[in-house]
Design a protein around this motif. Sequence first.
Motif, PDB file in Angstrom:
ATOM      1  N   ARG A  92     -26.958 -31.830 -31.854  1.00  8.49           N
ATOM      2  CA  ARG A  92     -28.111 -32.721 -32.026  1.00  8.49           C
ATOM      3  C   ARG A  92     -27.673 -34.121 -32.432  1.00  8.49           C
ATOM      4  NH1 ARG A  92     -31.416 -34.737 -36.080  1.00  8.49           N
ATOM      5  NH2 ARG A  92     -30.203 -33.754 -37.750  1.00  8.49           N
ATOM      6  N   ARG A 149     -28.352 -22.076 -20.219  1.00  7.39           N
ATOM      7  CA  ARG A 149     -28.592 -23.479 -20.536  1.00  7.39           C
ATOM      8  C   ARG A 149     -28.854 -23.629 -22.036  1.00  7.39           C
ATOM      9  NH1 ARG A 149     -30.031 -27.594 -16.917  1.00  7.39           N
ATOM     10  NH2 ARG A 149     -31.355 -28.461 -18.566  1.00  7.39           N
ATOM     11  N   ASP A 166     -30.629 -25.908 -23.546  1.00  6.67           N
ATOM     12  CA  ASP A 166     -32.017 -26.198 -23.885  1.00  6.67           C
ATOM     13  C   ASP A 166     -32.948 -25.015 -23.653  1.00  6.67           C
ATOM     14  OD1 ASP A 166     -32.097 -26.238 -21.133  1.00  6.67           O
ATOM     15  OD2 ASP A 166     -32.704 -28.344 -20.969  1.00  6.67           O
ATOM     16  N   PRO A 210     -35.008 -25.191 -27.370  1.00  8.32           N
ATOM     17  CA  PRO A 210     -35.957 -26.058 -26.662  1.00  8.32           C
ATOM     18  C   PRO A 210     -36.102 -27.445 -27.275  1.00  8.32           C
ATOM     19  CG  PRO A 210     -36.878 -23.859 -26.973  1.00  8.32           C
ATOM     20  CD  PRO A 210     -35.626 -23.916 -27.788  1.00  8.32           C
ATOM     21  N   SER A 211     -35.715 -27.614 -28.544  1.00  4.54           N
ATOM     22  CA  SER A 211     -35.779 -28.939 -29.166  1.00  4.54           C
ATOM     23  C   SER A 211     -34.884 -29.942 -28.457  1.00  4.54           C
ATOM     24  CB  SER A 211     -35.367 -28.850 -30.642  1.00  4.54           C
ATOM     25  OG  SER A 211     -34.036 -28.357 -30.761  1.00  4.54           O
ATOM     26  N   LEU A 212     -33.921 -29.444 -27.661  1.00  2.00           N
ATOM     27  CA  LEU A 212     -32.983 -30.328 -26.971  1.00  2.00           C
ATOM     28  C   LEU A 212     -33.371 -30.574 -25.517  1.00  2.00           C
ATOM     29  CD1 LEU A 212     -29.601 -28.916 -28.379  1.00  2.00           C
ATOM     30  CD2 LEU A 212     -30.923 -30.884 -29.179  1.00  2.00           C
ATOM     31  N   ARG A 213     -34.523 -30.070 -25.097  1.00  2.00           N
ATOM     32  CA  ARG A 213     -34.984 -30.323 -23.723  1.00  2.00           C
ATOM     33  C   ARG A 213     -35.098 -31.825 -23.465  1.00  2.00           C
ATOM     34  NH1 ARG A 213     -37.340 -26.811 -20.341  1.00  2.00           N
ATOM     35  NH2 ARG A 213     -38.882 -28.368 -19.678  1.00  2.00           N
ATOM     36  N   HIS A 268     -32.634 -33.828 -23.439  1.00  2.00           N
ATOM     37  CA  HIS A 268     -31.535 -34.549 -24.084  1.00  2.00           C
ATOM     38  C   HIS A 268     -30.161 -34.085 -23.596  1.00  2.00           C
ATOM     39  CE1 HIS A 268     -34.188 -36.540 -26.969  1.00  2.00           C
ATOM     40  NE2 HIS A 268     -34.810 -35.392 -27.084  1.00  2.00           N
ATOM     41  N   THR A 269     -30.098 -32.898 -22.988  1.00  2.00           N
ATOM     42  CA  THR A 269     -28.815 -32.401 -22.507  1.00  2.00           C
ATOM     43  C   THR A 269     -29.041 -31.424 -21.365  1.00  2.00           C
ATOM     44  OG1 THR A 269     -26.763 -31.246 -23.110  1.00  2.00           O
ATOM     45  CG2 THR A 269     -28.769 -30.516 -24.204  1.00  2.00           C
ATOM     46  N   ASP A 270     -28.093 -31.392 -20.429  1.00  3.01           N
ATOM     47  CA  ASP A 270     -28.128 -30.386 -19.378  1.00  3.01           C
ATOM     48  C   ASP A 270     -26.917 -29.459 -19.482  1.00  3.01           C
ATOM     49  OD1 ASP A 270     -26.134 -32.107 -18.628  1.00  3.01           O
ATOM     50  OD2 ASP A 270     -26.949 -32.580 -16.647  1.00  3.01           O
TER      51      ASP A 270
END
Length: 349
Positions: free
Chosen positions: A19, A41, A43, A47-50, A52-54
């Motif tokens: 994060r 994956r 995220d 899900p908080s990182l949806r 912001h990263t793949d």
Amino acid sequence: MITVGIVGGTGYTGVELLRLLLGHPQVTVTILTSRTEAGRRVDDLFPSLRGHTDLTFSDLDTAQLKQCDVVFFATPHGVAMQHAEQLLAAQTKVIDLAADFRLQDLLQFEKWYGMTHQCPNVLKSSAYGLSELNRDKIKAASVVGNPGCYPTTVQIGLAPLLKHERALIDPTRIIVDAKSGVSGSGRKANMAMIYTENADNFKAYAVQGHRHHPEIVEALEQISGQKGLFNDLIFVPHLVPMIRGMLSTIYVDLTTVGSEIDLQKLYLDFYANEHFVDVMPENSSPETRSLRGSNQIRVALHKIQANKLIILVAQDNLVKGAAGQAIQNMNIMFGFAEDSGLDGIALLP
């Protein structure tokens, strides 16, 4: 720009590292490992990182890690030391958030962690990562052992007293009464950590001995330059029914000299140039919720008698107590501004 790998990406400190690093202007996270979630994956699990990263979790591949400039180990004790020598040979720096490179005393390490150290020569050349107190060593190091969360509060709380040219406290009469949120035990299945066991409850644990005790003693010896004076230190940790946060109440007896000097000024002067150490007004009460998600650590002094001092130290155990301090150490190692990626404001409420 540097490339970063994180080993152990599904735990609380691992996802906290990610994060924070995703917002770092000079970092690209290229690999995030997980034994149990490889191929999933990131995220999807968090899900908080949806958006912001793949990134996708992958198996631990040493060859891939060797391509990174630095690798963080957010893993159980004993993992980082299995890989450190190979990574160092590839000029990859290592920051371990577990205990593999915290204790220089190998006998104490074996006693408290139940394993033999696999790379003692690397340990000897590693730096203990209390950023504010060991900056020069960290800057020159290729391996950093991130401090434990409790030891961070104790060292920040006591360093101004122990670094003074004259004896200000009785080192044989230190009591540390410390409390932590449940995230300090990690993200794992543990009956003692489930909600129904901790809600509406408050308890002490490891009263007869905690593995952070020898780390605290060794660190205070390094700070003061005196050996054998802190073995009688009393350290009692407690579990509080909250997710994040840590508060340590430190009781010390002042010497005659210590009772006569301006202790508030001493602390203000000592930490005057430290971005992440907030010395509050005298007799303040730092609150854990005021630090949630922040890399700051707050200190307040209460002189209750002529020769009695109480030091309150609060932090977010997952940030300054773990992932944030690890990134602060990375910034020092690579010559970045120390607050890069760490300048977020705490969440309230």
